[in-house]
Scaffold this active site. Sequence first.
Site, PDB file in Angstrom:
ATOM      1  N   ASN A  20      41.634  34.753  37.374  1.00 17.00           N
ATOM      2  CA  ASN A  20      40.759  35.771  37.967  1.00 17.00           C
ATOM      3  C   ASN A  20      41.016  35.780  39.464  1.00 17.00           C
ATOM      4  O   ASN A  20      40.913  34.740  40.116  1.00 17.00           O
ATOM      5  CB  ASN A  20      39.282  35.453  37.714  1.00 17.00           C
ATOM      6  CG  ASN A  20      38.891  35.612  36.253  1.00 17.00           C
ATOM      7  OD1 ASN A  20      39.711  36.023  35.428  1.00 17.00           O
ATOM      8  ND2 ASN A  20      37.658  35.301  35.929  1.00 17.00           N
ATOM      9  N   HIS A  57      30.880  32.509  28.805  1.00 16.79           N
ATOM     10  CA  HIS A  57      30.861  33.150  30.117  1.00 16.79           C
ATOM     11  C   HIS A  57      29.440  32.983  30.673  1.00 16.79           C
ATOM     12  O   HIS A  57      28.715  33.941  30.875  1.00 16.79           O
ATOM     13  CB  HIS A  57      31.269  34.627  29.991  1.00 16.79           C
ATOM     14  CG  HIS A  57      31.701  35.279  31.277  1.00 16.79           C
ATOM     15  ND1 HIS A  57      32.901  35.955  31.414  1.00 16.79           N
ATOM     16  CD2 HIS A  57      31.095  35.378  32.478  1.00 16.79           C
ATOM     17  CE1 HIS A  57      33.000  36.455  32.636  1.00 16.79           C
ATOM     18  NE2 HIS A  57      31.918  36.109  33.312  1.00 16.79           N
ATOM     19  N   GLU A 102      40.810  38.867  35.218  1.00 15.93           N
ATOM     20  CA  GLU A 102      39.861  39.684  35.985  1.00 15.93           C
ATOM     21  C   GLU A 102      40.475  40.031  37.324  1.00 15.93           C
ATOM     22  O   GLU A 102      41.053  39.174  37.990  1.00 15.93           O
ATOM     23  CB  GLU A 102      38.546  38.932  36.288  1.00 15.93           C
ATOM     24  CG  GLU A 102      37.595  38.828  35.136  1.00 15.93           C
ATOM     25  CD  GLU A 102      36.304  38.078  35.509  1.00 15.93           C
ATOM     26  OE1 GLU A 102      35.871  38.137  36.677  1.00 15.93           O
ATOM     27  OE2 GLU A 102      35.759  37.434  34.611  1.00 15.93           O
ATOM     28  N   TYR A 143      40.218  37.870  43.197  1.00 17.06           N
ATOM     29  CA  TYR A 143      39.513  38.910  43.956  1.00 17.06           C
ATOM     30  C   TYR A 143      39.878  38.914  45.440  1.00 17.06           C
ATOM     31  O   TYR A 143      39.996  39.971  46.037  1.00 17.06           O
ATOM     32  CB  TYR A 143      37.994  38.715  43.817  1.00 17.06           C
ATOM     33  CG  TYR A 143      37.498  39.034  42.422  1.00 17.06           C
ATOM     34  CD1 TYR A 143      37.211  40.340  42.046  1.00 17.06           C
ATOM     35  CD2 TYR A 143      37.351  38.036  41.466  1.00 17.06           C
ATOM     36  CE1 TYR A 143      36.779  40.647  40.764  1.00 17.06           C
ATOM     37  CE2 TYR A 143      36.920  38.330  40.175  1.00 17.06           C
ATOM     38  CZ  TYR A 143      36.639  39.632  39.831  1.00 17.06           C
ATOM     39  OH  TYR A 143      36.232  39.929  38.558  1.00 17.06           O
ATOM     40  N   GLU A 196      35.784  30.687  34.281  1.00 17.33           N
ATOM     41  CA  GLU A 196      35.458  30.180  35.612  1.00 17.33           C
ATOM     42  C   GLU A 196      34.508  28.984  35.602  1.00 17.33           C
ATOM     43  O   GLU A 196      33.382  29.071  36.110  1.00 17.33           O
ATOM     44  CB  GLU A 196      34.877  31.296  36.485  1.00 17.33           C
ATOM     45  CG  GLU A 196      35.827  32.459  36.691  1.00 17.33           C
ATOM     46  CD  GLU A 196      35.326  33.457  37.753  1.00 17.33           C
ATOM     47  OE1 GLU A 196      34.217  33.276  38.274  1.00 17.33           O
ATOM     48  OE2 GLU A 196      36.067  34.402  38.060  1.00 17.33           O
ATOM     49  N   ARG A 201      38.748  42.185  26.708  1.00 16.16           N
ATOM     50  CA  ARG A 201      38.286  40.803  26.900  1.00 16.16           C
ATOM     51  C   ARG A 201      36.766  40.815  27.001  1.00 16.16           C
ATOM     52  O   ARG A 201      36.202  41.466  27.882  1.00 16.16           O
ATOM     53  CB  ARG A 201      38.885  40.234  28.188  1.00 16.16           C
ATOM     54  CG  ARG A 201      38.324  38.882  28.578  1.00 16.16           C
ATOM     55  CD  ARG A 201      38.977  38.326  29.847  1.00 16.16           C
ATOM     56  NE  ARG A 201      38.452  37.021  30.167  1.00 16.16           N
ATOM     57  CZ  ARG A 201      37.624  36.768  31.187  1.00 16.16           C
ATOM     58  NH1 ARG A 201      37.247  37.721  32.016  1.00 16.16           N
ATOM     59  NH2 ARG A 201      37.182  35.543  31.388  1.00 16.16           N
TER      60      ARG A 201
HETATM   61  C1  FCB Z   1      33.659  36.685  38.350  1.00 18.11           C
HETATM   62  C2  FCB Z   1      32.908  36.621  37.037  1.00 18.11           C
HETATM   63  C3  FCB Z   1      32.515  37.963  36.494  1.00 18.11           C
HETATM   64  C4  FCB Z   1      32.100  38.924  37.577  1.00 18.11           C
HETATM   65  C5  FCB Z   1      33.125  38.965  38.683  1.00 18.11           C
HETATM   66  C6  FCB Z   1      32.791  39.932  39.782  1.00 18.11           C
HETATM   67  O1  FCB Z   1      33.427  35.523  39.055  1.00 18.11           O
HETATM   68  O2  FCB Z   1      33.670  35.960  36.068  1.00 18.11           O
HETATM   69  O3  FCB Z   1      31.507  37.764  35.533  1.00 18.11           O
HETATM   70  O4  FCB Z   1      30.840  38.625  38.023  1.00 18.11           O
HETATM   71  O5  FCB Z   1      33.284  37.695  39.225  1.00 18.11           O
END
Ligand code: FCB
Length: 480
Positions: free
Chosen positions: A300, A125, A377, A302, A170, A81
Amino acid sequence: MTTSPTGRRFPAEFEWGAATASYQIEGAADEGGRGPSIWDTFSATPGKVVDGHSGKVAADHYHRTAQDVAMMKDLGLHAYRFSLAWPRIQPTGSGAFNPEGLDFYSRLIDDLLAAGIDPVVTMYHWDLPQALEDAGGWPVRDTALRFADYARKVVETYADRVTVWTTLNEPWCSAYLGYGSGVHAPGRTDGAEALAAVHHLNLAHGLAGRAVREALGDASTLSLTLNLHVARPDDPESPADLNAVRKIDALANRAFLNPVLDGYYPADLLEDTAAVTDWSFVEDGDLEITHTGLDVLGVNYYATQRVRTFTFDHERAMADGHGASAASPWIAADDVEFLAQPGPTTAMGWNIDPSGMTELLVGLSRTYPGLPLMITENGAAFADTVTPDGRVHDEERVRYLHDHVEAVGAAMDAGADVRGYFVWSLMDNFEWAYGYHRRFGIVRIDYDTLERTWKDSAYWYRELLRTSTVPPVEGASELA
Ligand code: FCB
């Protein structure tokens, strides 16, 4: 100690990949006819990016694509990607296209296909051509129309070889960090502009989605990548804290999901933000355009958030010298407080909570049954060190990936239709306002020599891809 069970087997057709983004890895900012983007301008502005770092050289991927694709092949990636830099393809965001920029990605796509790797392309992006920001940026409707032209061009150019198209990465960050809190380019701090940007990004997605479907018909896989927030109430019994969750869910999640998947903006979002904007930038027919549906939703993930409602004591804040509160990305949600989370964190200060991944995927699959999901992500920054043997024993990252991949599997067990997983990131790169001070790669970049070194997490990931079975954390360093 491994925090979740190990050894889960994934279906053979599950798509494993790695993700990057143009400005974060390419470098060659002034080469090949590329025009300036908002991130070039922002990083050249003192105080915006730590130590004045910029994407001028980054991981020098622009000059090393052949080597990088060979590395992806060695890793056994099924898919890669990456994003197209709009200012490389159309230097001022309108008018003439740049053949050199188009050729660069054409070669990359050919190299990937020759290596047996599926190209998963993101159109945007975050590197908006500076000329479009000068003309008003995302708060202005015309930017969405310019995006539609650009999208049509790239789809026509690559549709013979690329079927998976992600329009935006995002949009939450583009709108709220770019125009709300100002910690991302272009660095403006105006709540009304941030909300106008939300809508114009949704509109841009819709217009680009039409271009994808027109060019590819049934063969197209239309996608949008969102950083959906898993906000949890501090006190699950407190109506006020549940209301804080509702507000964050409206701003972060439903502001994008509803116009794209359901064709409306949530009534509570319009109400919450009524003092900031009347949403008159939403024109008749816009919501038909945004309402593309999706062939796959990019997720995405985290970390999670813990929130509560607090009462802002204006007098006291003034007395404390905190009268002018820092600009917030959370428009019209000044009464929502984000609380520190218990447990371990990454170098970003983000809490590590794989259960949020499962909760998010299962929740989405209940709200939108039949919508395939893809983790576009997931990954972690840690303060990696190179040991005297020249290796990077990034056990914390291996554990993070292990536990999150297991959490994806748990969501699939609970019925979520998850089709793939992309680790963020293939290699260390320019982490936006943090510059090169945060490393997310499974491959290390030495920013002096630009040498690539596989971290233990890269070997661990290769083993996962080779066997379709989650390897244990222990022993990752022996997989080299
Ligand atoms: C996301 C972004 C990516 C990277 C990660 C850690 O928000 O899409 O570009 O910075 O976080």
